[in-house]
Write an enzyme that holds these catalytic residues in place. Structure first.
Site, PDB file in Angstrom:
ATOM      1  N   TYR A  10      48.963  40.787  46.648  1.00  0.00           N
ATOM      2  CA  TYR A  10      48.438  42.053  47.158  1.00  0.00           C
ATOM      3  C   TYR A  10      48.150  41.995  48.665  1.00  0.00           C
ATOM      4  CZ  TYR A  10      47.844  43.288  42.235  1.00  0.00           C
ATOM      5  OH  TYR A  10      48.070  43.554  40.905  1.00  0.00           O
TER       6      TYR A  10
ATOM      7  N   ASP B  84      43.546  34.744  35.885  1.00  0.00           N
ATOM      8  CA  ASP B  84      44.656  33.826  35.614  1.00  0.00           C
ATOM      9  C   ASP B  84      44.563  32.538  36.420  1.00  0.00           C
ATOM     10  OD1 ASP B  84      46.406  35.424  33.775  1.00  0.00           O
ATOM     11  OD2 ASP B  84      46.315  36.822  35.437  1.00  0.00           O
TER      12      ASP B  84
ATOM     13  N   HIS C  23      55.522  36.578  45.484  1.00  0.00           N
ATOM     14  CA  HIS C  23      55.476  37.632  44.474  1.00  0.00           C
ATOM     15  C   HIS C  23      54.654  38.803  44.987  1.00  0.00           C
ATOM     16  CE1 HIS C  23      51.274  37.049  42.826  1.00  0.00           C
ATOM     17  NE2 HIS C  23      51.429  35.907  43.477  1.00  0.00           N
TER      18      HIS C  23
ATOM     19  N   TYR D 162      46.403  50.809  39.915  1.00  0.00           N
ATOM     20  CA  TYR D 162      44.978  50.524  40.036  1.00  0.00           C
ATOM     21  C   TYR D 162      44.664  49.631  41.234  1.00  0.00           C
ATOM     22  CZ  TYR D 162      44.699  45.626  38.417  1.00  0.00           C
ATOM     23  OH  TYR D 162      44.775  44.264  38.318  1.00  0.00           O
ATOM     24  N   ARG D 163      45.643  48.918  41.763  1.00  0.00           N
ATOM     25  CA  ARG D 163      45.527  48.240  43.050  1.00  0.00           C
ATOM     26  C   ARG D 163      46.931  47.918  43.527  1.00  0.00           C
ATOM     27  NH1 ARG D 163      42.866  42.182  42.306  1.00  0.00           N
ATOM     28  NH2 ARG D 163      43.868  41.575  40.362  1.00  0.00           N
TER      29      ARG D 163
END
Length: 601
Positions: free
Chosen positions: A147, A208, A447, A528-529
């Site tokens: 992100y 995670d 990623h 949501y983000r």
């Protein structure tokens, strides 16, 4: 330092380094580090760089301002970003840029990094930023990988690394099952502290990967995998430094001498905590958090389902079980390709052809693994004494086996390094370091996530899956979907894994994401983000009533941050000084992150 030397260097340990690994995970961390560097071909840059300055401030004035700040918090705590940009890896990540960049690595980069040691020093830095109109970007630890990591949205911002020196676990209350922490406390660190104190009746709720900040993860509304998986719902009270330098506390923390800061989140009067989640309205320096009680027993289970078209029926089965808490923790339903990729081997181990990996290759490979051939894998856990667990597991078994070909995998048949055991640890409150192995799927693996939210309905799962698969096929990316099911909604998390040293693959990943965001919004699904560079686009999808929500957010921003110094652009919220000057990144604007200056002082 060469790749080989860096790969062999020591992994930082807790408690010597706030962002370090617990000793019980050290060998696993060493192995993960070696795998990361074995697949790295991106050239290691060694040349010194000139620091990138924020727009609107001259070089001489900028360095004079840094000298002034050095006098306030110590020169050793003010670091100019003029060194080569090194990506490192998860446990030794940069705090100057995004290690998994989807743009050119010099695009989202800090001018300097500062390290406050207290709330008072955070206030001093904020007042300094207002005086000199220098944008600042706070991070807790900076591991929000996928992100944007530690990168500031506005190039040349000064990063406030809160984690390095503000790393106290202020309190763990064994009776109330709560804690009070600073930004530098990771899930690893809290777990270790609880064990050291012998509080076996307390559980943490790790995501995670356990190296992230508890405060940072919670403020970004991240999730874990015990019944306490909604981290924002489990927080209780904040200490916040406002963009003008004032400090206040929310909830019961606002009461002098409060004895319930960590236990009752609401206090008296308007509930303001929400405006500090996924926003740029304040800097959180302390947070209360609830801890889970040891349930007195737990048992992980795993089911496999044969066909992709089983998905709709399976989601319809999961919904009532989840709402009634028969399925107690955040449900994870993952595609089998992730079980293959999480073994840490590169894609070329299984397929050397061009285009996306064929389904027959995926299934032939899956057939050789301990889990066997399948398409979907469900990871869950039952909690409580044995007789209660068996009752719930019997219901689950009967319901899941309504899907033709469903199979419960016997954990006794699984080797110790099988991914199932990582999920077992995480769902029982033990942080791990297994998840990111799938990033080794391609060289220089990075990623970025597509993260829409939908109702828990089979038709919605199929629709989202179809639109995302179509865009992946067009862009040539292998498809990594996972459904994380909450009590009333589900997140579809799709990770695009790409070679960050390949400009074409970076551009393809960006285009794929932008298409999926618009496709999903057109069907009523919002994210949501999201990644820093996609925040403007995602914010723009929440446009009901002529963008009423963003207009409200901008009013709050202008009231709380009149000089626009705190994290401009975060979550698409731009202060007045930046608005209308081309800073927004949209599908139409291209991939340049900078606008054309700021409003003069």
């Amino acid at each position: 330092m060469s790749f080989a030397e860096e790969a062999k260097s020591d992994v930082p340990l807790l408690p010597e380094v706030h962002s370090g690994i617990p000793e019980f995970l050290l060998e696993k961390a060493k192995g993960a580090k070696n795998w990361v560097f074995e697949g790295r071909t991106k050239p290691q840059k060694e040349r010194q760089r000139l620091p990138v300055l924020p727009q609107g401030i001259e070089r001489e004035a900028f360095f004079a301002a840094l000298d002034e700040l050095s006098g306030q918090i110590g020169a050793e705590n003010v670091e100019v970003n003029d060194k080569p940009l090194k990506d490192g890896w998860y446990m030794e990540h940069p705090n100057t840029h995004d290690m998994m960049t989807i743009l050119d690595e010099e695009e989202l980069v800090a001018s300097a990094v500062v390290y406050p040691s207290s709330t008072g020093e955070v206030q001093a830095i904020v007042r300094w930023a207002n005086k000199h109109l220098i944008p600042i970007y706070p991070i807790s630890i900076g591991r929000n990988l996928g992100y944007g990591g530690a990168a500031p949205r506005v190039r040349g911002s000064v990063v406030l690394d809160l984690g390095k020196r503000m790393k106290q676990i202020i309190n763990i209350d064994p009776d109330d099952h709560t804690c009070l922490v600073e930004p530098g406390v990771s899930f690893y660190a809290l777990y270790e502290a609880i064990k050291e104190k012998g509080y076996d009746h307390l559980w943490t709720d790790p995501p995670d990967l356990g190296g992230g900040s508890i405060i940072g993860n919670t403020l970004d509304r991240g999730v874990g995998y015990t019944p306490y998986g909604d981290h924002w719902a489990c927080h209780s009270g904040l200490e916040v430094v406002l963009p003008t330098g004032e400090v206040f506390r929310t909830g019961m923390g606002a009461l002098p001498g409060s004895n319930t800061w960590q236990t009752f989140p609401y206090g008296f009067g308007p509930y303001s905590d929400g405006i500090f989640s996924q926003s740029n309205y304040g800097i959180v320096t302390k947070m209360g958090m609830t801890l889970m009680a040891n349930p007195g027993g737990h048992e992980s289970f795993m089911y496999t389902f044969q066909k992709e078209e089983d998905l709709a029926q399976l989601i319809e089965i999961i919904r009532p079980l989840r709402i009634s808490n028969i399925l107690e923790n955040v449900a994870q339903l993952r595609h089998v390709i992730q079980t293959i990729a999480v073994r840490g081997q590169p894609r070329t181990t299984y397929y050397q052809g061009s285009g996306t990996i064929p389904d027959d290759v995926v299934h032939a490979t899956a057939a050789t693994l301990p889990t066997g051939d399948c398409t979907w894998i469900y990871y869950g856990m039952a909690y409580g004494p044995a007789h209660i667990r068996q009752h719930k597991l019997g219901i689950i078994d009967a319901e899941f086996k309504r899907v033709r070909g469903a199979r419960r995998v016997d954990p006794a048949t699984l080797p110790a390094d099988e991914y199932f055991w990582s999920r077992d640890r995480i769902a029982s409150g033990v942080p791990d370091l297994h998840e990111l192995r799938w990033v080794n799927w391609v060289p220089n693996g990075a990623h970025v996530a597509f993260s829409p939210v939908s109702p828990i309905r089979g038709a919605d799962a199929e629709r989202l899956l179809a639109l995302a698969r179509r865009r992946h096929d067009d862009a040539g990316f292998d498809f990594f979907p996972a459904f994380c099911v909450g009590l009333r909604e589900m997140h579809l998390i799709i990770e695009i894994v790409f070679d960050r040293d390949d400009p074409e693959r970076r551009a393809a990943a960006m285009a794929c994401l932008r298409h999926m965001i618009d496709d999903a919004a057109a069907c009523g699904y919002g994210e949501y983000r999201t990644h820093l560079v996609l925040m403007d686009q995602v914010a723009g999808t929440y446009s009901w009533n002529d963008n009423a929500l963003m207009k409200f957010n901008e009013k709050l921003k202008d009231a709380l941050d009149p000089n626009g110094i705190l994290s401009p652009g975060r979550c698409g919220i731009w202060p007045k000084r930046y608005r209308g000057r081309g800073w927004e990144m949209t599908k139409e604007s291209g991939n340049a992150s900078e606008g054309k200056g700021v409003e003069p002082a």
